[in-house]
Scaffold this motif. Sequence first.
Motif, mmCIF file in Angstrom:
data_model
loop_
_atom_site.group_PDB
_atom_site.id
_atom_site.type_symbol
_atom_site.label_atom_id
_atom_site.label_comp_id
_atom_site.label_asym_id
_atom_site.label_seq_id
_atom_site.Cartn_x
_atom_site.Cartn_y
_atom_site.Cartn_z
ATOM 1 N N ALA A 163 30.972 -13.846 0.781
ATOM 2 C CA ALA A 163 32.167 -14.108 1.593
ATOM 3 C C ALA A 163 33.261 -14.781 0.778
ATOM 4 C CB ALA A 163 31.796 -14.978 2.794
ATOM 5 N N ASP A 164 32.867 -15.646 -0.130
ATOM 6 C CA ASP A 164 33.830 -16.323 -1.011
ATOM 7 C C ASP A 164 33.070 -16.844 -2.231
ATOM 8 O OD1 ASP A 164 32.670 -18.900 -0.346
ATOM 9 O OD2 ASP A 164 33.731 -18.716 1.567
ATOM 10 N N GLU A 165 33.771 -17.616 -3.094
ATOM 11 C CA GLU A 165 33.141 -18.004 -4.353
ATOM 12 C C GLU A 165 32.316 -19.284 -4.287
ATOM 13 O OE1 GLU A 165 35.272 -17.557 -8.373
ATOM 14 O OE2 GLU A 165 36.316 -16.228 -6.973
ATOM 15 N N ASP A 166 32.192 -19.864 -3.115
ATOM 16 C CA ASP A 166 31.344 -21.043 -2.973
ATOM 17 C C ASP A 166 29.891 -20.567 -2.897
ATOM 18 O OD1 ASP A 166 30.131 -23.392 -2.449
ATOM 19 O OD2 ASP A 166 31.218 -23.831 -0.582
ATOM 20 N N LEU A 167 29.305 -20.336 -4.054
ATOM 21 C CA LEU A 167 28.008 -19.650 -4.112
ATOM 22 C C LEU A 167 26.872 -20.427 -3.467
ATOM 23 C CD1 LEU A 167 28.078 -17.984 -7.643
ATOM 24 C CD2 LEU A 167 28.921 -17.124 -5.452
ATOM 25 N N ASN A 168 27.024 -21.747 -3.355
ATOM 26 C CA ASN A 168 25.953 -22.541 -2.744
ATOM 27 C C ASN A 168 26.021 -22.553 -1.228
ATOM 28 O OD1 ASN A 168 24.615 -23.309 -5.169
ATOM 29 N ND2 ASN A 168 26.372 -24.638 -5.574
ATOM 30 N N ALA A 169 27.025 -21.876 -0.664
ATOM 31 C CA ALA A 169 27.173 -21.874 0.799
ATOM 32 C C ALA A 169 27.191 -20.458 1.367
ATOM 33 C CB ALA A 169 28.451 -22.613 1.181
ATOM 34 N N GLN A 170 26.522 -19.526 0.676
ATOM 35 C CA GLN A 170 26.499 -18.146 1.170
ATOM 36 C C GLN A 170 25.281 -17.921 2.065
ATOM 37 O OE1 GLN A 170 29.105 -15.994 0.543
ATOM 38 N NE2 GLN A 170 29.943 -17.888 -0.318
ATOM 39 N N ASP A 171 25.463 -17.095 3.067
ATOM 40 C CA ASP A 171 24.369 -16.738 3.967
ATOM 41 C C ASP A 171 23.532 -15.624 3.323
ATOM 42 O OD1 ASP A 171 23.123 -16.736 6.721
ATOM 43 O OD2 ASP A 171 23.717 -14.640 6.528
ATOM 44 N N ALA A 172 22.230 -15.832 3.256
ATOM 45 C CA ALA A 172 21.351 -14.873 2.566
ATOM 46 C C ALA A 172 21.469 -13.468 3.169
ATOM 47 C CB ALA A 172 19.906 -15.360 2.614
ATOM 48 N N ASN A 173 21.479 -13.389 4.500
ATOM 49 C CA ASN A 173 21.566 -12.069 5.134
ATOM 50 C C ASN A 173 22.877 -11.365 4.818
ATOM 51 O OD1 ASN A 173 19.125 -11.526 6.424
ATOM 52 N ND2 ASN A 173 19.621 -13.019 8.030
ATOM 53 N N GLU A 174 23.972 -12.105 4.825
ATOM 54 C CA GLU A 174 25.272 -11.526 4.494
ATOM 55 C C GLU A 174 25.251 -10.984 3.065
ATOM 56 O OE1 GLU A 174 26.888 -10.657 7.107
ATOM 57 O OE2 GLU A 174 28.711 -10.481 5.914
ATOM 58 N N CYS A 175 24.621 -11.743 2.150
ATOM 59 C CA CYS A 175 24.532 -11.303 0.745
ATOM 60 C C CYS A 175 23.845 -9.947 0.642
ATOM 61 C CB CYS A 175 23.742 -12.312 -0.083
ATOM 62 S SG CYS A 175 24.631 -13.824 -0.412
ATOM 63 N N MET A 176 22.891 -9.701 1.542
ATOM 64 C CA MET A 176 22.112 -8.460 1.470
ATOM 65 C C MET A 176 22.674 -7.343 2.352
ATOM 66 S SD MET A 176 18.209 -9.950 1.336
ATOM 67 C CE MET A 176 18.325 -10.994 2.779
ATOM 68 N N MET A 177 23.545 -7.715 3.317
ATOM 69 C CA MET A 177 23.962 -6.739 4.336
ATOM 70 C C MET A 177 25.477 -6.481 4.388
ATOM 71 S SD MET A 177 21.141 -5.952 6.040
ATOM 72 C CE MET A 177 21.458 -5.544 7.752
ATOM 73 N N PHE A 178 26.252 -7.195 3.615
ATOM 74 C CA PHE A 178 27.722 -7.112 3.673
ATOM 75 C C PHE A 178 28.153 -5.644 3.744
ATOM 76 C CE2 PHE A 178 31.366 -10.050 2.650
ATOM 77 C CZ PHE A 178 32.374 -9.143 2.919
ATOM 78 N N LYS A 179 28.937 -5.302 4.768
ATOM 79 C CA LYS A 179 29.338 -3.909 4.966
ATOM 80 C C LYS A 179 30.604 -3.574 4.179
ATOM 81 C CE LYS A 179 27.511 -2.463 9.418
ATOM 82 N NZ LYS A 179 26.769 -3.480 10.141
ATOM 83 N N ALA A 180 30.587 -2.467 3.462
ATOM 84 C CA ALA A 180 31.766 -1.970 2.733
ATOM 85 C C ALA A 180 32.486 -3.110 2.019
ATOM 86 C CB ALA A 180 32.705 -1.229 3.683
ATOM 87 N N PHE A 181 31.738 -3.812 1.162
ATOM 88 C CA PHE A 181 32.234 -5.015 0.475
ATOM 89 C C PHE A 181 33.591 -4.789 -0.204
ATOM 90 C CE2 PHE A 181 31.746 -7.848 -3.433
ATOM 91 C CZ PHE A 181 32.058 -9.019 -2.760
ATOM 92 N N LEU A 182 33.708 -3.670 -0.900
ATOM 93 C CA LEU A 182 34.933 -3.381 -1.638
ATOM 94 C C LEU A 182 36.161 -3.381 -0.717
ATOM 95 C CD1 LEU A 182 35.581 -2.802 -4.546
ATOM 96 C CD2 LEU A 182 35.005 -0.417 -4.176
ATOM 97 N N GLU A 183 36.002 -2.871 0.487
ATOM 98 C CA GLU A 183 37.136 -2.782 1.416
ATOM 99 C C GLU A 183 37.339 -4.078 2.189
ATOM 100 O OE1 GLU A 183 36.891 2.028 2.241
ATOM 101 O OE2 GLU A 183 36.089 0.667 3.736
ATOM 102 N N ASN A 184 36.261 -4.811 2.430
ATOM 103 C CA ASN A 184 36.355 -5.965 3.330
ATOM 104 C C ASN A 184 36.347 -7.329 2.648
ATOM 105 O OD1 ASN A 184 36.373 -4.241 5.603
ATOM 106 N ND2 ASN A 184 34.154 -4.046 5.483
ATOM 107 N N ALA A 185 36.196 -7.356 1.342
ATOM 108 C CA ALA A 185 36.074 -8.632 0.634
ATOM 109 C C ALA A 185 37.437 -9.192 0.247
ATOM 110 C CB ALA A 185 35.243 -8.435 -0.627
#
Length: 362
Positions: A163-185
Amino acid sequence: MNAKVAAPDLAKAKRILAISDIHGNLELMKGLLKKVGFSESDFLVLLGDYIEKGPENLATLRYVMELSKRQNVCALSGNCDTIWEDVRYEKYHENLLRYMLWRKESVLNEMCAGLGIEVRGDMDKAQMQRALLTAYAVEFEWLENLPHIVDTPELIFVHAGIADEDLNAQDANECMMFKAFLENAPAFSRYVVAGHWPTVNYTSYANGLLSHMPIIDKEKRIVSIDGGNVVKRSGQLNCLIYADKALSFACMDDLPCRTATGPQEGGEGPVSVTWMHNELELLQRGELESACVLKHTGQRLSIPNEFLFEKDGVLFCHDYTNYVMPLREGDAVSIVETHGERVLVKRNGVLGWMDKALLTVN
Ligand SMILES: [Mn+2]
């Protein structure tokens, strides 16, 4: 759950390599590692989705487990690698068995076969789960402990997205499931390398072409590398190579190779349809092809009927392009499928049609 972050020591690595979404295609993975000359002087990041959907899921899992014992290899978890959760937690009983009956190419079916357990709708599920957890404890524990992010001074690696560059605060499921990352990031200050979403689905990046090549978005600083291996008939496995602060790629597929025996003129302004943007309006159904409008862009195109399908009364299309591939005599192409006198081929990761009469027979 918070994402687990690995920060391996890359000081000795001459190159960083990354491969995503192997999905049980062990032979192709081995072939690609050989092609790039993977050695002790490289650091290899595997971006997850080792298992499910492919021909050799358990063998691939064990191969990756073995590889990851090396100091210069780090394996991340993808969404398909969380299968241990479904086996361990009893609340998923019903879904688990339904999944195994539906997804024949699952590591769990291979594991059951290895124990001589027949998977049936009326079986004792709890007993099957206990048997798997006992017999494959080492595999499940390895999967459970995989990190979700690899943090290096110049690149960040993740299966699907962050979701952002705060790597210690990322949700594990989001890391594995992020939809169309290139378009939505959002944009990042370091390059983020991700798999999960086949690049061929990002038609907006390919000028109307269907391409399985990796995509580098220099503005967002994202590299998308999933070549659609196993999940797409025309898919390939891509390897990112980072050396001397420069990005390059190698790729491989298991499609048959042929050569063009003569030239073919390319077509102008191709229109392509791919998953997520594949809803159509039917203008006129023909015997072989039908005139359609692609709803999401309003473009008109004629599509062979075998690419069309209906769902809940709505017309959709499997991945399709009307691109005519420009070719010179002697050009190598990968054969995806034949439709009458036309052949869908792939060249340099891009899909297009060629005249069957221009192909060598071998
Ligand atoms: Mn995935």
